[in-house]
Scaffold this active site. Structure first.
Site, short mmCIF file in Angstrom:
data_model
loop_
_atom_site.label_atom_id
_atom_site.label_comp_id
_atom_site.label_asym_id
_atom_site.label_seq_id
_atom_site.Cartn_x
_atom_site.Cartn_y
_atom_site.Cartn_z
N ARG A 186 -18.59 16.56 -15.04
CA ARG A 186 -17.43 16.16 -14.86
C ARG A 186 -17.17 15.49 -13.31
NH1 ARG A 186 -13.65 20.96 -16.29
NH2 ARG A 186 -11.68 19.74 -15.59
N LYS A 232 -3.75 17.28 -10.30
CA LYS A 232 -3.10 16.31 -10.94
C LYS A 232 -1.64 16.76 -11.62
CE LYS A 232 -6.73 14.26 -12.75
NZ LYS A 232 -7.87 15.19 -12.14
N ARG A 265 -9.32 5.90 -15.33
CA ARG A 265 -10.39 6.75 -14.86
C ARG A 265 -11.79 5.54 -14.63
NH1 ARG A 265 -8.89 12.11 -16.53
NH2 ARG A 265 -10.45 13.55 -15.82
N ARG A 314 -9.82 28.80 -13.24
CA ARG A 314 -8.82 28.60 -14.30
C ARG A 314 -9.44 28.96 -15.81
NH1 ARG A 314 -6.83 22.64 -14.91
NH2 ARG A 314 -9.01 22.28 -14.95
N ARG A 359 -9.73 27.33 -20.53
CA ARG A 359 -10.05 26.03 -20.96
C ARG A 359 -11.54 25.71 -21.11
NH1 ARG A 359 -7.35 20.84 -17.51
NH2 ARG A 359 -9.49 19.64 -17.75
P1 AP5 Z 1 -4.64 20.90 -12.13
O1 AP5 Z 1 -3.27 20.75 -11.45
O2 AP5 Z 1 -4.82 21.49 -13.37
O3 AP5 Z 1 -5.61 19.72 -11.63
P2 AP5 Z 1 -6.14 18.46 -12.41
O4 AP5 Z 1 -6.49 17.49 -11.30
O5 AP5 Z 1 -4.97 18.32 -13.50
O6 AP5 Z 1 -7.46 19.02 -13.07
P3 AP5 Z 1 -7.96 18.92 -14.64
O7 AP5 Z 1 -8.98 19.93 -14.67
O8 AP5 Z 1 -7.00 18.83 -15.46
O9 AP5 Z 1 -8.60 17.45 -14.03
P4 AP5 Z 1 -9.53 16.77 -15.21
O10 AP5 Z 1 -9.30 15.34 -14.70
O11 AP5 Z 1 -11.19 17.44 -15.17
O12 AP5 Z 1 -9.00 16.79 -16.75
P5 AP5 Z 1 -8.34 15.99 -17.71
O13 AP5 Z 1 -7.49 17.00 -18.62
O14 AP5 Z 1 -7.54 14.94 -17.07
O15 AP5 Z 1 -5.24 22.14 -11.01
C1 AP5 Z 1 -6.39 22.86 -11.22
C2 AP5 Z 1 -6.33 24.09 -11.05
O16 AP5 Z 1 -6.13 24.50 -9.47
C3 AP5 Z 1 -4.98 24.98 -11.46
O17 AP5 Z 1 -5.74 26.36 -12.14
C4 AP5 Z 1 -4.11 24.91 -10.54
O18 AP5 Z 1 -3.34 26.01 -10.75
C5 AP5 Z 1 -5.01 25.16 -9.21
N1 AP5 Z 1 -4.20 24.54 -8.06
C6 AP5 Z 1 -3.45 23.48 -8.07
N2 AP5 Z 1 -3.29 22.83 -6.93
C7 AP5 Z 1 -3.63 24.01 -6.09
C8 AP5 Z 1 -3.35 24.22 -4.74
N3 AP5 Z 1 -2.72 23.50 -3.97
N4 AP5 Z 1 -3.88 25.45 -4.19
C9 AP5 Z 1 -4.60 26.01 -5.18
N5 AP5 Z 1 -4.85 25.97 -6.33
C10 AP5 Z 1 -4.22 24.92 -6.96
O19 AP5 Z 1 -9.54 15.22 -18.46
C11 AP5 Z 1 -10.27 16.11 -19.29
C12 AP5 Z 1 -11.32 15.42 -20.22
O20 AP5 Z 1 -10.70 14.43 -20.91
C13 AP5 Z 1 -12.14 14.53 -19.23
O21 AP5 Z 1 -13.05 15.17 -18.65
C14 AP5 Z 1 -12.52 13.43 -20.51
O22 AP5 Z 1 -13.72 13.77 -21.20
C15 AP5 Z 1 -11.22 13.14 -21.09
N6 AP5 Z 1 -10.41 12.24 -20.50
C16 AP5 Z 1 -9.33 12.28 -19.85
N7 AP5 Z 1 -8.67 11.31 -19.34
C17 AP5 Z 1 -9.63 10.22 -19.78
C18 AP5 Z 1 -9.62 9.08 -19.55
N8 AP5 Z 1 -8.73 8.35 -18.93
N9 AP5 Z 1 -10.76 8.41 -19.72
C19 AP5 Z 1 -11.63 8.67 -20.38
N10 AP5 Z 1 -11.74 10.13 -20.77
C20 AP5 Z 1 -10.58 10.91 -20.22
MG MG Z 2 -4.84 18.04 -15.57
#
Ligand code: AP5
Ligand code: MG
Length: 199
Positions: free
Chosen positions: A146, A14, A90, A129, A135
């Protein structure tokens, strides 16, 4: 206005694809995860609350998360051409709240891009990562939680958005640029809006 949701499991890309979308379409990026991590880094009261959930891989409660999102929308994104929502909504209540927020502001949600990636690949990406960036929630136990939270609370949104005719499934495995090309084609088909390089 062009408002898009980037939807997908943890590690599905994402954040990676959001960066390309905002560049090509001139949109504003709101990652709720980044907003929360910024509060944690600054040691705010909200950051202290958020940390207790994020470290366990649980979702921040809906009412709090919705208030935070609405605040960012009004204070940072009100004069923009549109928004990429990354990691929000979410839950079903968050999706309902987003529809209401956008309607209230005379706008609409145009498409939901669903990045679909096999679970083994998600885990591998997050573990890598974790090693590279440190992280805090990229550790085996929190990753497991997660993913469970994603399946139980977030995945049902796919049907919610399919029913609204807004869900665009995208194969999120492969090269980053090829995935982005597929996203652009999907957005163009759904909205008629072209990315900058094709104008
Ligand atoms: P990346 O692009 O970082 O993927 P992502 O989907 O953004 O992954 P996240 O880990 O950020 O998702 P998440 O939903 O767990 O975290 P968030 O911060 O939203 O890519 C991942 C890795 O893969 C990177 O190293 C990248 O380089 C690599 N990659 C990307 N594309 C690739 C490809 N094509 N091939 C190979 N490698 C690739 O949320 C974190 C926490 O915050 C949640 O757990 C929750 O506690 C809280 N939170 C956030 N939003 C909410 C909400 N709306 N409601 C309640 N709690 C929330
Ligand atoms: Mg992210």
């Amino acid at each position: 206005m062009l408002n898009l949701v980037l939807f997908g499991a943890p590690g599905s890309g994402k954040g990676t694809q959001s960066a390309k979308i905002i560049d090509q379409y001139g949109l504003y990026h709101i990652s709720t995860g980044e907003v929360l991590r910024d509060h944690i880094a600054r040691g705010t009261e909200l950051g202290k609350i958020a940390d207790t959930y994020i470290s366990k891989g649980q979702l921040i409660p809906d009412d709090l998360m919705i208030r935070i999102l609405e605040d960012v929308l009004d204070n940072e994104a009100s004069d923009k051409k549109g928004v990429v929502f990354d990691g929000f909504p979410r839950t079903i209540p968050q999706a309902v709240a987003l529809n209401e927020m956008l309607t209230k502001r005379g706008s609409d949600l145009h498409a939901v891009i669903g990045l679909e990636v096999p679970e083994e690949e998600l885990i591998e990406r997050m573990l890598n990562r974790g090693k590279e960036t440190g992280r805090a929630d990229d550790n085996p136990e929190t990753i497991k939680n997660r993913l469970e939270v994603y399946h139980n609370q977030t995945q049902p949104l796919q049907d919610f958005y399919k029913n609204e005719g807004k869900y665009i499934p995208i194969n999120g495995s492969g090269l980053v640029d090829e995935i982005f090309d597929e996203i652009s084609a999907g957005v163009e088909k759904a909205t008629g809006i072209l990315r900058r390089s094709r104008k």
